[in-house]
Design an enzyme around this catalytic site. Structure first.
Site, mmCIF file in Angstrom:
data_model
loop_
_atom_site.group_PDB
_atom_site.id
_atom_site.type_symbol
_atom_site.label_atom_id
_atom_site.label_comp_id
_atom_site.label_asym_id
_atom_site.label_seq_id
_atom_site.Cartn_x
_atom_site.Cartn_y
_atom_site.Cartn_z
ATOM 1 N N LYS A 111 0.832 -1.209 0.000
ATOM 2 C CA LYS A 111 0.000 0.000 0.000
ATOM 3 C C LYS A 111 0.867 1.260 0.000
ATOM 4 O O LYS A 111 0.546 2.249 -0.653
ATOM 5 C CB LYS A 111 -0.947 0.011 1.215
ATOM 6 C CG LYS A 111 -2.088 -0.983 1.119
ATOM 7 C CD LYS A 111 -3.174 -0.489 0.186
ATOM 8 C CE LYS A 111 -4.407 -1.335 0.190
ATOM 9 N NZ LYS A 111 -4.542 -2.473 -0.621
ATOM 10 N N LYS A 194 -11.752 -18.420 -11.911
ATOM 11 C CA LYS A 194 -12.322 -17.842 -10.698
ATOM 12 C C LYS A 194 -13.059 -16.542 -10.963
ATOM 13 O O LYS A 194 -12.561 -15.661 -11.675
ATOM 14 C CB LYS A 194 -11.190 -17.590 -9.700
ATOM 15 C CG LYS A 194 -11.682 -17.181 -8.343
ATOM 16 C CD LYS A 194 -10.577 -17.299 -7.303
ATOM 17 C CE LYS A 194 -11.114 -17.056 -5.908
ATOM 18 N NZ LYS A 194 -10.787 -15.808 -5.316
ATOM 19 N N LYS A 197 -14.137 -9.688 -8.705
ATOM 20 C CA LYS A 197 -14.612 -8.426 -9.282
ATOM 21 C C LYS A 197 -13.551 -7.709 -10.111
ATOM 22 O O LYS A 197 -13.861 -7.004 -11.053
ATOM 23 C CB LYS A 197 -15.189 -7.520 -8.203
ATOM 24 C CG LYS A 197 -14.183 -6.954 -7.229
ATOM 25 C CD LYS A 197 -14.910 -5.965 -6.334
ATOM 26 C CE LYS A 197 -14.260 -5.716 -5.004
ATOM 27 N NZ LYS A 197 -12.856 -5.500 -4.896
#
Ligand code: TRP
Length: 329
Positions: A111, A194, A197
């Site tokens: 991050k 799979k 989103k």
């Protein structure tokens, strides 16, 4: 009864992969354990400091989970920011957590790379907030994915260290809870193995039937079976796997035979698949819509969850204050 706790990232709507992968397991768990499920809206501030309409997105997620069968009478379902007790425990845990170990957490490093202008202290202490989420209810089992293993290790460290420093056995060490044996992996519509989103290959629980039909009809296929009883290429196997999840056994067998004798037409198979997906999603969607038109009910459920969660957290916090030596009211 053991206590299970799971945090839900408030990102996006639920899709069929979430439903078969985790949500249905949560629904089952609520009858077997003392369950806490919460929406981690504070955590989302670590990456999105000014979320647009954070209350609405929490409501939407809540509505979707309830529509899938989470029962507020069985499980404690709440929004993280409704339980201020968490922050006090977060503070105590931060006092015994070292910057060296927090700096080694890979999700933090990732991050920090992604948002170099906003490497904030909240991001740095994400694992201690997560530990506070868990330890405040003295949860022993936490259903998490592989990406959360390091955070779970930190949560155990927090528990262990607190117990050691204050010579207590207050906190049990929370264990990762894998329900992979029950979880069903839904393939993506783009031929991938799979549904997720990020891949733009998924069907959402809030997709209307006509959207669902369109998406399924567009699923990736190939030229069709060429020789009898040949093995299925991966994209086709995925389509069959999908069918195995949502359709009746007879339906599956019917199309499987068609594959084997080279008479399968993908169009027919997808049409059937689309109807079977619609049949799974439609009742859930109706319940989602009921909640959408009844915000009052949703707010009441959230309030009830918050009350139960605060009571559980406050009981732990009273012990913590006593143990450290602060006044208990
Ligand atoms: N970090 C978790 C995730 O990204 C969300 C989360 C926050 C969580 N607090 C938690 C999960 C406590 C389990 C327990 O998915």
């Amino acid at each position: 009864m053991e206590t299970v706790l799971s945090g839900i990232r408030p990102t996006g709507n639920l899709h069929l992969g979430n439903y078969y992968g985790a949500v249905r397991s949560f629904v089952k768990m609520q009858y077997e354990y003392n369950c806490f499920f919460f929406i981690a809206d504070w955590h989302s501030l670590t990456t999105h400091p000014t979320p647009e309409n954070i209350q609405n997105s929490a409501r939407t997620i809540l509505a979707e989970y309830l529509a899938c069968g989470l029962d507020p009478e069985k499980a404690t379902i709440y929004v993280q920011s409704d339980v201020p007790e968490t922050i006090e425990l977060y503070l105590y845990l931060n006092m015994n957590t070292y910057i060296g170990e927090l700096g080694r957490v890979t999700t933090f490093k990732e991050k920090a790379r992604q948002q170099p202008d906003n490497v904030n202290a909240g991001l740095f202490t994400y694992p201690t907030l997560m530990a506070a989420d868990i330890l405040q209810h003295r949860a022993t089992k936490v259903p998490v994915g592989k990406d959360q293993e390091q955070n779970m290790e930190m949560a155990r460290k927090c528990a262990r260290r607190f117990n050691n420093i204050y010579k207590t056995e207050l906190f049990p060490e929370p264990q990762n809870f894998y329900f992979a044996k029950e979880a069903v992996k839904v393939p993506g519509l783009d031929g991938s193995g799979k549904m997720g989103k990020s891949d733009g290959n998924c069907i959402y629980l809030c997709d209307e039937p006509k959207v669902i039909r369109k998406k399924v009809m567009k699923a990736v296929t190939d030229l069709g079976p060429q020789t009898p009883n040949s093995p299925k290429p991966e994209v086709i196997q995925n389509l069959f796997n999908f069918m195995k999840i949502v359709s009746a056994e007879d339906t599956y067998n019917y199309f499987d035979e068609k594959w084997n004798d080279c008479t399968l037409r993908y169009g027919d198979m997808k049409k059937q698949l689309a109807e079977d997906v619609v049949a799974v999603i439609q009742p859930i969607q109706e319940r989602i819509n009921e909640f959408a038109t009844n915000q009052q009910l949703l707010d009441n459920i959230a309030r009830m969850g918050a009350e139960k969660a605060r009571e559980s957290a406050a009981a732990t916090l009273r012990e913590v204050r006593k143990i450290i030596g602060f006044r208990v009211y």
